[in-house]
Write a protein that holds these residues in place. Structure first.
Motif, mmCIF file in Angstrom:
data_model
loop_
_atom_site.group_PDB
_atom_site.id
_atom_site.type_symbol
_atom_site.label_atom_id
_atom_site.label_comp_id
_atom_site.label_asym_id
_atom_site.label_seq_id
_atom_site.Cartn_x
_atom_site.Cartn_y
_atom_site.Cartn_z
ATOM 1 N N ASN A 15 0.824 -1.216 0.000
ATOM 2 C CA ASN A 15 0.000 0.000 0.000
ATOM 3 C C ASN A 15 0.857 1.265 0.000
ATOM 4 O O ASN A 15 0.539 2.228 -0.703
ATOM 5 C CB ASN A 15 -0.956 0.011 1.192
ATOM 6 C CG ASN A 15 -2.067 -1.007 1.064
ATOM 7 O OD1 ASN A 15 -2.362 -1.496 -0.018
ATOM 8 N ND2 ASN A 15 -2.677 -1.358 2.186
ATOM 9 N N GLN A 18 2.381 1.600 -3.471
ATOM 10 C CA GLN A 18 1.377 2.040 -4.439
ATOM 11 C C GLN A 18 1.034 3.521 -4.256
ATOM 12 O O GLN A 18 0.837 4.243 -5.230
ATOM 13 C CB GLN A 18 0.116 1.183 -4.338
ATOM 14 C CG GLN A 18 -0.885 1.443 -5.442
ATOM 15 C CD GLN A 18 -0.336 1.181 -6.831
ATOM 16 O OE1 GLN A 18 0.283 0.144 -7.068
ATOM 17 N NE2 GLN A 18 -0.534 2.114 -7.751
ATOM 18 N N SER A 19 1.002 3.973 -3.014
ATOM 19 C CA SER A 19 0.683 5.383 -2.762
ATOM 20 C C SER A 19 1.754 6.312 -3.336
ATOM 21 O O SER A 19 1.450 7.434 -3.739
ATOM 22 C CB SER A 19 0.480 5.643 -1.270
ATOM 23 O OG SER A 19 1.699 5.637 -0.574
ATOM 24 N N ASP A 22 0.474 6.522 -6.855
ATOM 25 C CA ASP A 22 -0.846 7.155 -6.925
ATOM 26 C C ASP A 22 -0.778 8.656 -6.636
ATOM 27 O O ASP A 22 -1.514 9.438 -7.234
ATOM 28 C CB ASP A 22 -1.818 6.492 -5.951
ATOM 29 C CG ASP A 22 -2.161 5.057 -6.336
ATOM 30 O OD1 ASP A 22 -1.866 4.647 -7.488
ATOM 31 O OD2 ASP A 22 -2.713 4.335 -5.475
ATOM 32 N N GLN A 23 0.092 9.045 -5.726
ATOM 33 C CA GLN A 23 0.222 10.453 -5.354
ATOM 34 C C GLN A 23 1.211 11.199 -6.254
ATOM 35 O O GLN A 23 1.449 12.386 -6.061
ATOM 36 C CB GLN A 23 0.622 10.571 -3.892
ATOM 37 C CG GLN A 23 -0.431 10.047 -2.940
ATOM 38 C CD GLN A 23 0.057 9.965 -1.497
ATOM 39 O OE1 GLN A 23 1.116 10.487 -1.142
ATOM 40 N NE2 GLN A 23 -0.716 9.294 -0.661
ATOM 41 N N LYS A 133 8.413 9.904 2.903
ATOM 42 C CA LYS A 133 7.592 8.772 2.458
ATOM 43 C C LYS A 133 8.462 7.557 2.130
ATOM 44 O O LYS A 133 8.097 6.428 2.458
ATOM 45 C CB LYS A 133 6.741 9.168 1.248
ATOM 46 C CG LYS A 133 5.593 10.076 1.597
ATOM 47 C CD LYS A 133 4.785 10.453 0.367
ATOM 48 C CE LYS A 133 3.584 11.281 0.731
ATOM 49 N NZ LYS A 133 2.549 10.532 1.420
#
Length: 159
Positions: A15, A18-19, A22-23, A133
């Motif tokens: 997750n 993937q973020s 996605d971001q 991140k």
């Protein structure tokens, strides 16, 4: 219970990864980097990211200093930012950082000091967010183990 924990951690790693896509923090270059990681170099991606962060910190410091010089040497700034942009895109696919580098270079070529300073502040914020991140992602990935991070793949159709 232990396997349940590992399964949960693997899901969290997936997750978090993937973020990043996605971001818009990383692009397909990050996937290509992951594909170079194998059993012989289980921490390859993290090592490349670490080198990117060290180089970025050095360039940020140099650009900060150069922006404070009077008169501003736009040719030097453009050169430093060209290095930063190249490192951002070719090493880890730092998409948002690369975009800010491009904007900075446009202001540089227009010799717009205020535009450069404003965009550089935004670039530093994007870089700091990306670094944070990635640190969290690798912290979780280390808990799962190097084989998990080496085997995570994504389709090439990511934007």
């Amino acid at each position: 219970m232990e396997t349940n924990n590992i399964h949960h951690l693997r899901r969290q790693v997936a997750n978090l990864r993937q973020s990043l896509f996605d971001q818009g923090y990383v692009d397909e270059q990050f996937i290509e980097l992951e594909e170079l990681q194998d059993d012989a170099t289980p921490n390859f991606v993290e090592e490349v990211v670490t080198l990117f962060c060290k180089d970025s910190a050095r360039l940020i410091h140099i650009i900060d200093q150069t922006l404070e010089n009077h008169p501003v040497d736009f040719a030097k700034l453009d050169n430093y930012m060209y290095q930063f942009k190249g490192s951002s895109s070719s090493s880890i696919g730092a998409k948002k950082v690369k975009t800010k580098c491009t904007q900075f270079m446009e202001y540089c070529r227009a010799e717009n000091v205020e535009g450069c300073k404003r965009t550089f502040q935004q670039l530093k914020e994007e870089y700091t967010t990306l670094r944070r991140k990635l640190e969290i992602y690798f912290q979780y990935a280390r808990q799962v183990g190097p084989t998990e991070t080496a085997s995570c793949t994504q389709s090439k159709s990511v934007n």
